[in-house]
Design a protein around this motif. Structure first.
Motif, PDB file in Angstrom:
ATOM      1  N   GLY A  12     -49.550  49.080  19.282  1.00  0.00           N
ATOM      2  CA  GLY A  12     -48.668  48.054  18.484  1.00  0.00           C
ATOM      3  C   GLY A  12     -47.810  48.853  17.372  1.00  0.00           C
ATOM      4  N   PRO A  13     -48.543  49.611  16.448  1.00  0.00           N
ATOM      5  CA  PRO A  13     -47.683  50.276  15.473  1.00  0.00           C
ATOM      6  C   PRO A  13     -46.556  51.273  15.954  1.00  0.00           C
ATOM      7  CG  PRO A  13     -50.217  50.458  15.128  1.00  0.00           C
ATOM      8  CD  PRO A  13     -50.168  49.875  16.395  1.00  0.00           C
ATOM      9  N   GLU A  14     -46.840  51.874  17.025  1.00  0.00           N
ATOM     10  CA  GLU A  14     -45.592  52.606  17.770  1.00  0.00           C
ATOM     11  C   GLU A  14     -44.640  51.990  18.292  1.00  0.00           C
ATOM     12  OE1 GLU A  14     -45.109  56.252  21.033  1.00  0.00           O
ATOM     13  OE2 GLU A  14     -47.201  55.121  20.661  1.00  0.00           O
ATOM     14  N   LEU A  15     -45.122  50.699  18.666  1.00  0.00           N
ATOM     15  CA  LEU A  15     -44.094  49.758  19.621  1.00  0.00           C
ATOM     16  C   LEU A  15     -43.164  49.249  18.330  1.00  0.00           C
ATOM     17  CD1 LEU A  15     -43.114  48.238  21.889  1.00  0.00           C
ATOM     18  CD2 LEU A  15     -44.741  46.575  21.445  1.00  0.00           C
ATOM     19  N   SER A 165     -28.266  49.170  24.376  1.00  0.00           N
ATOM     20  CA  SER A 165     -28.620  49.851  25.717  1.00  0.00           C
ATOM     21  C   SER A 165     -28.345  51.277  25.708  1.00  0.00           C
ATOM     22  CB  SER A 165     -27.883  49.305  26.978  1.00  0.00           C
ATOM     23  OG  SER A 165     -26.475  49.235  26.894  1.00  0.00           O
ATOM     24  N   TYR A 166     -27.167  51.600  24.726  1.00  0.00           N
ATOM     25  CA  TYR A 166     -26.973  52.985  24.589  1.00  0.00           C
ATOM     26  C   TYR A 166     -28.103  53.750  23.746  1.00  0.00           C
ATOM     27  CZ  TYR A 166     -22.303  52.578  25.956  1.00  0.00           C
ATOM     28  OH  TYR A 166     -20.826  52.475  26.787  1.00  0.00           O
ATOM     29  N   SER A 167     -28.748  53.123  22.711  1.00  0.00           N
ATOM     30  CA  SER A 167     -29.631  53.287  21.933  1.00  0.00           C
ATOM     31  C   SER A 167     -30.963  53.756  22.818  1.00  0.00           C
ATOM     32  CB  SER A 167     -30.285  52.467  21.022  1.00  0.00           C
ATOM     33  OG  SER A 167     -30.866  51.265  21.482  1.00  0.00           O
ATOM     34  N   ALA A 168     -31.199  53.449  23.970  1.00  0.00           N
ATOM     35  CA  ALA A 168     -32.283  53.818  24.868  1.00  0.00           C
ATOM     36  C   ALA A 168     -32.308  55.162  25.212  1.00  0.00           C
ATOM     37  CB  ALA A 168     -32.140  53.246  26.331  1.00  0.00           C
ATOM     38  N   MET A 169     -31.118  55.842  25.200  1.00  0.00           N
ATOM     39  CA  MET A 169     -30.991  57.204  25.677  1.00  0.00           C
ATOM     40  C   MET A 169     -31.523  58.115  24.212  1.00  0.00           C
ATOM     41  SD  MET A 169     -27.501  57.278  27.094  1.00  0.00           S
ATOM     42  CE  MET A 169     -26.941  56.314  28.450  1.00  0.00           C
ATOM     43  N   ALA A 170     -31.959  57.349  23.408  1.00  0.00           N
ATOM     44  CA  ALA A 170     -32.449  58.085  21.959  1.00  0.00           C
ATOM     45  C   ALA A 170     -33.549  59.266  22.100  1.00  0.00           C
ATOM     46  CB  ALA A 170     -32.750  57.087  20.788  1.00  0.00           C
ATOM     47  N   GLY A 171     -34.230  58.835  23.249  1.00  0.00           N
ATOM     48  CA  GLY A 171     -35.385  59.901  23.453  1.00  0.00           C
ATOM     49  C   GLY A 171     -35.101  61.100  23.970  1.00  0.00           C
ATOM     50  N   LEU A 172     -33.894  61.496  24.166  1.00  0.00           N
ATOM     51  CA  LEU A 172     -33.343  62.686  24.867  1.00  0.00           C
ATOM     52  C   LEU A 172     -33.410  63.684  23.399  1.00  0.00           C
ATOM     53  CD1 LEU A 172     -30.510  61.738  27.274  1.00  0.00           C
ATOM     54  CD2 LEU A 172     -32.684  62.755  27.646  1.00  0.00           C
ATOM     55  N   VAL A 173     -33.047  63.095  22.356  1.00  0.00           N
ATOM     56  CA  VAL A 173     -33.279  63.804  20.900  1.00  0.00           C
ATOM     57  C   VAL A 173     -34.392  63.445  20.188  1.00  0.00           C
ATOM     58  CG1 VAL A 173     -30.825  64.374  21.167  1.00  0.00           C
ATOM     59  CG2 VAL A 173     -31.384  62.412  20.110  1.00  0.00           C
ATOM     60  N   ILE A 178     -36.924  51.482  21.237  1.00  0.00           N
ATOM     61  CA  ILE A 178     -37.419  50.623  21.968  1.00  0.00           C
ATOM     62  C   ILE A 178     -37.052  50.919  23.268  1.00  0.00           C
ATOM     63  CG2 ILE A 178     -35.951  48.754  22.071  1.00  0.00           C
ATOM     64  CD1 ILE A 178     -39.575  48.219  21.771  1.00  0.00           C
ATOM     65  N   GLY A 179     -36.156  51.444  23.835  1.00  0.00           N
ATOM     66  CA  GLY A 179     -35.815  51.937  25.115  1.00  0.00           C
ATOM     67  C   GLY A 179     -36.640  53.014  25.426  1.00  0.00           C
ATOM     68  N   ASP A 180     -36.445  54.036  24.531  1.00  0.00           N
ATOM     69  CA  ASP A 180     -37.272  55.360  24.743  1.00  0.00           C
ATOM     70  C   ASP A 180     -38.780  54.908  25.020  1.00  0.00           C
ATOM     71  OD1 ASP A 180     -38.147  58.321  24.503  1.00  0.00           O
ATOM     72  OD2 ASP A 180     -38.881  57.647  22.597  1.00  0.00           O
ATOM     73  N   PHE A 181     -39.276  53.971  23.959  1.00  0.00           N
ATOM     74  CA  PHE A 181     -40.583  53.462  24.318  1.00  0.00           C
ATOM     75  C   PHE A 181     -41.084  52.990  25.755  1.00  0.00           C
ATOM     76  CE2 PHE A 181     -43.933  50.434  24.549  1.00  0.00           C
ATOM     77  CZ  PHE A 181     -45.144  50.945  23.641  1.00  0.00           C
ATOM     78  N   ALA A 182     -39.917  52.429  26.179  1.00  0.00           N
ATOM     79  CA  ALA A 182     -39.935  51.751  27.665  1.00  0.00           C
ATOM     80  C   ALA A 182     -39.964  52.785  28.519  1.00  0.00           C
ATOM     81  CB  ALA A 182     -38.840  50.688  27.709  1.00  0.00           C
ATOM     82  N   ILE A 183     -39.144  53.718  28.419  1.00  0.00           N
ATOM     83  CA  ILE A 183     -38.919  55.066  29.527  1.00  0.00           C
ATOM     84  C   ILE A 183     -40.504  55.697  29.277  1.00  0.00           C
ATOM     85  CG2 ILE A 183     -37.872  56.851  29.921  1.00  0.00           C
ATOM     86  CD1 ILE A 183     -35.312  55.822  28.647  1.00  0.00           C
ATOM     87  N   ARG A 184     -40.968  56.218  28.110  1.00  0.00           N
ATOM     88  CA  ARG A 184     -42.106  56.717  28.151  1.00  0.00           C
ATOM     89  C   ARG A 184     -43.022  56.396  28.659  1.00  0.00           C
ATOM     90  NH1 ARG A 184     -43.653  57.711  23.064  1.00  0.00           N
ATOM     91  NH2 ARG A 184     -42.286  56.335  22.008  1.00  0.00           N
ATOM     92  N   GLU A 191     -47.375  52.804  32.774  1.00  0.00           N
ATOM     93  CA  GLU A 191     -48.124  51.713  32.230  1.00  0.00           C
ATOM     94  C   GLU A 191     -46.941  50.711  32.219  1.00  0.00           C
ATOM     95  OE1 GLU A 191     -50.519  52.380  28.885  1.00  0.00           O
ATOM     96  OE2 GLU A 191     -50.356  54.541  28.800  1.00  0.00           O
ATOM     97  N   LEU A 192     -46.851  50.104  33.369  1.00  0.00           N
ATOM     98  CA  LEU A 192     -45.619  48.925  33.613  1.00  0.00           C
ATOM     99  C   LEU A 192     -45.831  47.913  32.687  1.00  0.00           C
ATOM    100  CD1 LEU A 192     -45.130  49.106  37.404  1.00  0.00           C
ATOM    101  CD2 LEU A 192     -43.966  50.386  35.818  1.00  0.00           C
TER     102      LEU A 192
END
Length: 224
Positions: A12-15, A165-173, A178-184, A191-192
């Motif tokens: 939860g805290p990470e989310l 939706s663009y912000s989901a690519m934030a995980g690359l850097v 929230i998008g990066d969380f979903a991908i990880r 963990e679907l």
């Protein structure tokens, strides 16, 4: 179900942090894009073929630059301007490092929206203002921007939704979001259920932005 709830409480805290990172990206990038993209869009319109002061050569150059930056895939732009990002924010990782390319991509994106919004206005209104002796600045400020305000707010809403939706690519850097969380959790850890929770939060964020923007645009529309 109980196991899923326990896991949800655990992450939860990470989310919550990921959601805040996405909101922070938008709170910084979108206002800057609107603040810089609006005058750029006004310039493109007023110096274009149907504008108040057509300057063909300069307009072609600026128009080409806007098209190039706007057409750049965000992922490639994110990587291509890493040296500039480091120069601006002092780092190439984290939320701040995502905000730089996000803003650069959003400025011409919004400028084109503004140009289109102004181009769709009735030219007779501008001619009437000219006939009354209004200056170019007065026409832009008191005629064009006033009439186009609802459309500009609508365009800002569309841009914000797109850049969620663009912000989901934030995980690359390592920028989070929230998008990066979903991908990880959904793609890398399988963990679907947690991915679904993240997607629902993104949908909720989009719905809030869309509803708020639509209401604001309707409130500004003097034709209603």
């Amino acid at each position: 179900m109980a196991e899923f709830l326990d896991r949800l409480v655990e992450v939860g805290p990470e989310l919550a942090t990921s959601l805040w990172q996405t909101v922070l990206m938008l709170l910084i990038a979108i206002p800057i894009a609107v603040g810089l993209g609006t005058p750029l869009g006004i310039w493109l319109h007023t110096h274009g073929p149907r504008g108040l002061q057509h300057t063909p050569r300069i307009h072609r150059i600026v128009d080409a630059i806007v098209n190039v930056v706007r057409s750049f895939p965000f992922l490639i732009l994110l990587i291509a301007i890493i040296p500039f990002t480091r120069f601006v924010v002092g780092t190439t990782i984290g939320t701040a490092a995502v905000i730089v390319p996000l803003t650069i991509n959003a400025i011409p994106y919004f400028a084109r929206f503004v140009e289109q919004n102004l181009g769709q206005l009735d030219p007779g209104v501008v001619e009437a203002a000219r006939a009354m002796g209004a200056t170019r600045g007065q026409i832009i400020r008191d005629v064009l921007l006033v009439d186009a305000k609802p459309a500009i707010v609508g365009s800002a809403t569309i841009m914000t939704v797109s850049f969620i939706s663009y912000s989901a690519m934030a995980g690359l850097v390592g920028g989070g979001g929230i998008g990066d969380f979903a991908i990880r959790y959904g793609y890398y850890r399988y963990e679907l259920p947690l991915m679904v929770v993240a997607i629902v939060l993104m949908i909720a964020l989009v719905a809030v932005v869309q509803t708020g923007g639509a209401r604001w645009a309707r409130a500004l529309d003097k034709r209603r």
